[in-house]
Structures are given as structure tokens and as C-alpha cells.
Design a protein around this motif. Structure first.
Motif, mmCIF file in Angstrom:
data_model
loop_
_atom_site.group_PDB
_atom_site.id
_atom_site.type_symbol
_atom_site.label_atom_id
_atom_site.label_comp_id
_atom_site.label_asym_id
_atom_site.label_seq_id
_atom_site.Cartn_x
_atom_site.Cartn_y
_atom_site.Cartn_z
ATOM 1 N N ALA A 4 34.654 52.252 42.896
ATOM 2 C CA ALA A 4 33.921 51.861 43.837
ATOM 3 C C ALA A 4 34.902 52.579 45.097
ATOM 4 N N GLY A 5 35.956 53.718 45.068
ATOM 5 C CA GLY A 5 36.554 53.675 46.216
ATOM 6 C C GLY A 5 38.090 52.858 46.149
ATOM 7 N N ALA A 6 38.588 51.906 45.586
ATOM 8 C CA ALA A 6 39.578 51.166 45.678
ATOM 9 C C ALA A 6 41.101 52.141 45.184
ATOM 10 N N PRO A 7 42.075 51.643 45.345
ATOM 11 C CA PRO A 7 43.072 53.051 44.969
ATOM 12 C C PRO A 7 42.731 52.760 43.386
ATOM 13 N N ALA A 8 43.509 53.279 43.098
ATOM 14 C CA ALA A 8 43.698 53.521 41.178
ATOM 15 C C ALA A 8 45.134 52.805 41.391
ATOM 16 N N ALA A 9 45.946 53.066 41.975
ATOM 17 C CA ALA A 9 47.420 52.738 41.451
ATOM 18 C C ALA A 9 47.481 51.185 41.586
ATOM 19 N N SER A 10 47.615 50.205 41.403
ATOM 20 C CA SER A 10 48.315 49.235 41.643
ATOM 21 C C SER A 10 46.669 47.959 42.004
ATOM 22 N N SER A 11 45.854 48.965 40.799
ATOM 23 C CA SER A 11 43.978 48.204 41.446
ATOM 24 C C SER A 11 44.360 46.954 41.063
ATOM 25 N N ARG A 12 43.543 45.886 41.589
ATOM 26 C CA ARG A 12 43.561 44.528 40.684
ATOM 27 C C ARG A 12 41.597 44.390 39.839
ATOM 28 N N THR A 13 40.811 45.835 40.554
ATOM 29 C CA THR A 13 39.477 45.518 39.813
ATOM 30 C C THR A 13 39.510 45.569 38.335
ATOM 31 N N LEU A 14 40.155 46.638 37.492
ATOM 32 C CA LEU A 14 40.619 46.432 36.197
ATOM 33 C C LEU A 14 40.670 45.088 35.882
ATOM 34 N N LEU A 15 41.604 44.404 36.070
ATOM 35 C CA LEU A 15 42.374 42.919 35.919
ATOM 36 C C LEU A 15 41.153 42.004 35.906
ATOM 37 N N ALA A 16 40.283 41.808 36.948
ATOM 38 C CA ALA A 16 39.506 41.445 37.127
ATOM 39 C C ALA A 16 38.210 41.107 36.169
ATOM 40 N N ALA A 17 38.128 42.385 35.560
ATOM 41 C CA ALA A 17 36.771 43.526 34.945
ATOM 42 C C ALA A 17 37.253 42.453 33.540
ATOM 43 N N VAL A 18 39.302 42.524 33.002
ATOM 44 C CA VAL A 18 39.615 41.969 31.884
ATOM 45 C C VAL A 18 39.310 40.493 31.904
ATOM 46 N N VAL A 19 39.413 39.715 33.117
ATOM 47 C CA VAL A 19 40.258 38.769 32.853
ATOM 48 C C VAL A 19 38.132 38.420 32.451
ATOM 49 N N GLU A 20 37.098 38.467 32.976
ATOM 50 C CA GLU A 20 35.886 37.863 32.609
ATOM 51 C C GLU A 20 35.587 38.068 30.938
ATOM 52 N N LEU A 21 36.153 38.988 30.618
ATOM 53 C CA LEU A 21 35.357 39.260 29.215
ATOM 54 C C LEU A 21 35.576 38.130 28.377
ATOM 55 N N ALA A 22 34.648 37.979 27.371
ATOM 56 C CA ALA A 22 35.662 36.895 26.758
ATOM 57 C C ALA A 22 36.120 37.720 25.181
ATOM 58 N N LEU A 23 37.385 37.276 25.302
ATOM 59 C CA LEU A 23 38.166 37.739 24.501
ATOM 60 C C LEU A 23 39.341 36.382 24.109
ATOM 61 N N PRO A 24 39.475 37.123 22.788
ATOM 62 C CA PRO A 24 39.709 35.845 21.581
ATOM 63 C C PRO A 24 41.441 35.140 22.138
ATOM 64 N N GLY A 25 42.050 33.418 21.622
ATOM 65 C CA GLY A 25 42.414 32.559 22.336
ATOM 66 C C GLY A 25 43.514 33.889 22.467
ATOM 67 N N ASN A 26 44.609 33.014 21.750
ATOM 68 C CA ASN A 26 46.026 33.879 21.361
ATOM 69 C C ASN A 26 46.112 34.558 19.949
ATOM 70 N N ALA A 27 45.195 34.992 19.682
ATOM 71 C CA ALA A 27 45.132 35.597 18.560
ATOM 72 C C ALA A 27 44.509 36.738 18.699
#
Length: 71
Positions: A4-27
Motif C-alpha cells: 500500500a505504498g510503503a517502501p519495499a526496502a526494509s519494509s516492516r509490512t511483510l514482517l507484520a504479516a508473518v508475525v500474525e501467521l499461525a506458524l509452528p513453534g520450533n519445528a
């Protein structure tokens, strides 16, 4: 994930989306490709916060501002 117009370089947008994912613990395992600093940030999150083994995360940086030939 749309930036949504945020810079692609060093963007925290994708990190925020990954944080919200239901990912497995340490596996988990991941393959990351894209802007170098963004991939590094996501990899570091998965290792430090989700306790994934660093060896289970493959990173392929394709570009970063001011650099050429990362592919």
C-alpha cells in the motif's frame, strides 16, 4: 501482501504479516526471497522469536537498494 505504498526496502509490512501467521513453534522451515534486508528481518524474527533453527530457513536475497547482481 500488498505494501500500500510503503517502501519495499526494509519494509516492516511483510514482517507484520508473518508475525500474525499461525506458524509452528520450533519445528518450522521457511524459504524467503526478495529484498535483502526484509528477508533478513523475517529470518531473524523466526530464529529469535519463534525459536526456529537458523539452518531450517533458506534466504535468497534478490535485490537491495544501491546493489546489483544479488541473483
Amino acid at each position: 501482501m500488498h505494501r500500500a505504498g510503503a517502501p519495499a526496502a526494509s519494509s516492516r509490512t511483510l514482517l507484520a504479516a508473518v508475525v500474525e501467521l499461525a506458524l509452528p513453534g520450533n519445528a518450522g522451515a521457511a524459504s524467503l526471497a526478495g529484498e535483502a534486508r526484509t528477508c533478513q528481518t523475517i529470518r531473524d524474527y523466526l530464529v529469535r522469536e519463534r525459536n526456529w533453527p537458523r539452518a531450517s530457513i533458506k534466504v535468497k536475497p534478490f535485490w537491495t537498494p544501491g546493489k546489483r547482481g544479488l541473483h
